[in-house]
Write an enzyme that holds these catalytic residues in place. Sequence first.
Site, mmCIF file in Angstrom:
data_model
loop_
_atom_site.group_PDB
_atom_site.id
_atom_site.type_symbol
_atom_site.label_atom_id
_atom_site.label_comp_id
_atom_site.label_asym_id
_atom_site.label_seq_id
_atom_site.Cartn_x
_atom_site.Cartn_y
_atom_site.Cartn_z
ATOM 1 N N GLY A 1 -12.886 14.073 29.791
ATOM 2 C CA GLY A 1 -12.494 15.137 30.717
ATOM 3 C C GLY A 1 -10.988 15.299 30.716
ATOM 4 C CB VAL A 2 -8.800 17.828 32.285
ATOM 5 C CG1 VAL A 2 -7.312 18.027 32.518
ATOM 6 C CG2 VAL A 2 -9.370 18.929 31.400
ATOM 7 C CB SER B 1 -8.742 10.137 39.866
ATOM 8 O OG SER B 1 -7.361 10.150 40.205
ATOM 9 C CG HIS C 1 -4.707 12.004 41.852
ATOM 10 N ND1 HIS C 1 -3.500 12.108 42.505
ATOM 11 C CD2 HIS C 1 -4.479 11.245 40.740
ATOM 12 C CE1 HIS C 1 -2.561 11.470 41.808
ATOM 13 N NE2 HIS C 1 -3.130 10.933 40.734
ATOM 14 C CE1 TYR D 1 -8.199 13.872 36.516
ATOM 15 C CE2 TYR D 1 -6.853 13.098 38.350
ATOM 16 C CZ TYR D 1 -7.604 12.834 37.219
ATOM 17 O OH TYR D 1 -7.763 11.541 36.791
HETATM 18 C C1 15L Z 1 -4.691 9.759 37.503
HETATM 19 O O1 15L Z 1 -5.843 9.959 37.881
HETATM 20 C C2 15L Z 1 -4.189 10.336 36.235
HETATM 21 O O2 15L Z 1 -5.198 10.351 35.254
HETATM 22 C C3 15L Z 1 -2.988 9.610 35.707
HETATM 23 O O3 15L Z 1 -2.361 10.446 34.788
HETATM 24 C C4 15L Z 1 -1.993 9.165 36.775
HETATM 25 O O4 15L Z 1 -1.261 10.228 37.227
HETATM 26 C C5 15L Z 1 -2.707 8.446 37.888
HETATM 27 O O5 15L Z 1 -3.835 9.136 38.352
HETATM 28 C C6 15L Z 1 -1.790 8.147 39.077
HETATM 29 O O6 15L Z 1 -2.135 8.453 40.204
HETATM 30 O O7 15L Z 1 -0.720 7.572 38.860
#
Ligand code: 15L
Length: 271
Positions: free
Chosen positions: A75-76, A113, A115, A138
């Site tokens: 995925g992205v 994630s 996020h 995302y």
């Molecule tokens: C993520 O989910 C990303 O894939 C990665 O690039 C980072 O930015 C990481 O989180 C983060 O929160 O540091």
Amino acid sequence: MTAPQNRRVLITGSAGEIGCVLRAGLYGGGRTLRLFDIKPQAARPDEEVLAADIGDTAALAQAMHGIDCVVHLAGVPREGAWDAILPNNIIGTYNVFEAARNAGVKRVIFASSNHVIGYYRATEAVGISEPERPDSRYGVSKAYGEALGRLYADKYGLEVACLRIGSFRARPQDARQLATWISHRDMVELVRCCIDAAPFHFLVLYGVSNNARNRWQNPDAATVGYRPLDNAEQYAAELETIKPSAGDPAADFHGGAFCALEFTGDARRID
Ligand code: 15L
């Protein structure tokens, strides 16, 4: 010890950043790895490769055949345009769960994630029972993936573990990552624990190392026996000053820079 029933492992996104590290770290141990990526890869003994897209449902059906456990990474991997997030992270993730169900795969480990909870205040600890608070398209796609995982666990009996991965790096890069870092070896260990764990229903785990500044409560780590070894604190002296200035949404929330991207809201109203 590897549970014999979970020896055949499919990794989607196996040529990506995390995929390459997992491929190396999970190799052996009585496992057969099936590697699925749009980028062609050469197979070693006890590996099988399939070069295809997760939009290709026929290829996914073929990839699931005889598999015990899927590690879904494809995925992205960062904030992106909806045109990219939709086919990869939304439709592609649906395709993976659906193909797993149709093939009778027992377990899916989903790369979610941090996020998903990005807009919680950085001063507060966050666990797994708070409502999602995504900081990006995302992050929304990962919250959706977790919801899909819960559906497939409850309705179809798949065992699903969602990993809210922090900052996966060889070493942390800035002050935020003193809290959010997950080292390569801890990432391998987390996934290995999820593959080998005794049967479970639905778990949410933070993918984070044993950082002194960690702000994520991880009750399901004990269920799978995940005990991270690395601690970002050893990098504190050189990284502590690499941070956004106060008042920047990148400083105020768990999601860091993702929270500041395109931000036109009122941070005072994000309680
Ligand atoms: C993520 O989910 C990303 O894939 C990665 O690039 C980072 O930015 C990481 O989180 C983060 O929160 O540091």
